[in-house]
Design an enzyme around this catalytic site. Structure first.
Site, PDB file in Angstrom:
ATOM      1  N   ASP A 132       0.847  -1.203   0.000  1.00  0.00           N
ATOM      2  CA  ASP A 132       0.000   0.000   0.000  1.00  0.00           C
ATOM      3  C   ASP A 132       0.873   1.240   0.000  1.00  0.00           C
ATOM      4  O   ASP A 132       1.697   1.431   0.899  1.00  0.00           O
ATOM      5  CB  ASP A 132      -0.896  -0.001   1.247  1.00  0.00           C
ATOM      6  CG  ASP A 132      -1.957  -1.084   1.178  1.00  0.00           C
ATOM      7  OD1 ASP A 132      -2.744  -1.077   0.220  1.00  0.00           O
ATOM      8  OD2 ASP A 132      -1.996  -1.945   2.078  1.00  0.00           O
ATOM      9  N   ASP A 186     -10.266  -5.967  -0.912  1.00  0.00           N
ATOM     10  CA  ASP A 186      -9.164  -5.411  -0.114  1.00  0.00           C
ATOM     11  C   ASP A 186      -9.714  -4.649   1.079  1.00  0.00           C
ATOM     12  O   ASP A 186     -10.383  -3.629   0.914  1.00  0.00           O
ATOM     13  CB  ASP A 186      -8.315  -4.471  -0.988  1.00  0.00           C
ATOM     14  CG  ASP A 186      -7.105  -3.941  -0.250  1.00  0.00           C
ATOM     15  OD1 ASP A 186      -6.701  -4.545   0.761  1.00  0.00           O
ATOM     16  OD2 ASP A 186      -6.557  -2.915  -0.699  1.00  0.00           O
TER      17      ASP A 186
HETATM   18  C1  DX5 Z   1      -6.404  -0.048   3.033  1.00  0.00           C
HETATM   19  C2  DX5 Z   1      -5.397  -0.900   2.300  1.00  0.00           C
HETATM   20  C3  DX5 Z   1      -5.564  -2.367   2.554  1.00  0.00           C
HETATM   21  C4  DX5 Z   1      -5.301  -2.741   4.004  1.00  0.00           C
HETATM   22  C5  DX5 Z   1      -5.898  -4.062   4.348  1.00  0.00           C
HETATM   23  O1  DX5 Z   1      -6.135   1.284   2.742  1.00  0.00           O
HETATM   24  O2  DX5 Z   1      -5.533  -0.689   0.906  1.00  0.00           O
HETATM   25  O3  DX5 Z   1      -4.718  -3.094   1.681  1.00  0.00           O
HETATM   26  O4  DX5 Z   1      -3.935  -2.793   4.277  1.00  0.00           O
HETATM   27  O5  DX5 Z   1      -5.707  -4.278   5.712  1.00  0.00           O
HETATM   28  P1  DX5 Z   1      -6.708  -5.123   6.606  1.00  0.00           P
HETATM   29  O6  DX5 Z   1      -6.703  -6.524   6.052  1.00  0.00           O
HETATM   30  O7  DX5 Z   1      -6.131  -5.042   7.970  1.00  0.00           O
HETATM   31  O8  DX5 Z   1      -8.065  -4.509   6.481  1.00  0.00           O
HETATM   32 ZN    ZN Z   2      -4.453  -2.046  -0.372  1.00  0.00          ZN
END
Ligand code: DX5
Ligand code: ZN
Length: 209
Positions: free
Chosen positions: A32, A172
């Site tokens: 990210d 996601d």
């Molecule tokens: C949110 C990101 C995701 C996030 C997912 O802005 O794009 O990829 O890291 O994390 P979890 O699985 O903890 O929701």
């Molecule tokens: Zn992400």
């Protein structure tokens, strides 16, 4: 089910987190990147991503939550990249970005935020390799899945069948054992904190597969 691990939220430092993900059978590492402009949050800088992943064995899905999508693609294109994912909400020219990434022989994912209607994706559905349905508002790991985003993923699955499109559908944000039963019908899951805040990454990945 394909499982990709986001390293955004972990109780270990980035180097150790990446090392542990590398030891699992995760399909890809999800990176990210946030510039504090496209969304108010910051994550890894260009310099940090290039350092951390210079020798990455697993291929990367680089999720660009930045204003300058093209500049970031240029900065990362020499890494071991499976796909660049950028947002349908970007102000940059999406068609040109898709063509540019494809010219690098890298896949394109288009991400859509929870409040954005699926219609905004229509012009690109025949051109992209995957659609990333954001289950949460981008910014932070560890948020709760917004259930209406699953309906959106079903709409995209229906469109794929109807028009014979080829894109994969991923979710996601907010993916964990509790939400997993809702997500059976899609192609891949991105999970961050559920995996990286645990002491056995492989067990958590197995539970999602
Ligand atoms: C949110 C990101 C995701 C996030 C997912 O802005 O794009 O990829 O890291 O994390 P979890 O699985 O903890 O929701
Ligand atoms: Zn992400």
């Amino acid at each position: 089910m394909k499982v990709t691990v986001s390293i955004l939220k972990s109780n270990l430092d980035k180097t150790e987190t990446i090392k542990r993900v590398e030891q699992t059978d995760a399909d890809y590492i999800h990176v990210d990147v946030m510039d504090g402009q496209f969304i108010p949050h910051h994550s890894l800088s260009i310099y940090e991503v290039n350092n951390l992943f210079a020798k990455s064995k697993k291929a990367l899905d680089i999720h660009l939550m930045v204003d300058d999508v093209e500049g970031h693609i240029k900065a990362f294109k020499h890494l071991h990249v499976n796909s660049f994912i950028f947002h349908v909400e970007t102000k940059q020219n999406i068609e040109a970005l898709i063509d540019y990434v494809h010219s690098l022989k890298i896949k394109v994912g288009l991400a859509i935020n929870p409040e954005t209607p699926t219609d905004s994706l229509l012009p690109y559905l025949d051109k992209v390799d995957s659609i990333l349905v954001m289950g949460v508002t981008p910014g932070e790991g560890g948020q709760k899945l917004i259930k209406t985003t699953v309906d959106k993923a079903f709409v995209l699955k229906g469109l794929r069948t109807k028009f014979n499109y080829n894109y994969k559908i991923g979710i996601d944000g907010g993916v964990n054992l509790e939400t997993r039963p809702l997500l059976e019908d899609f192609d891949y899951l991105i999970s961050g904190s559920y995996v990286c805040m645990s002491d056995n990454y492989q067990d958590k990945i197995d539970s999602l597969r």
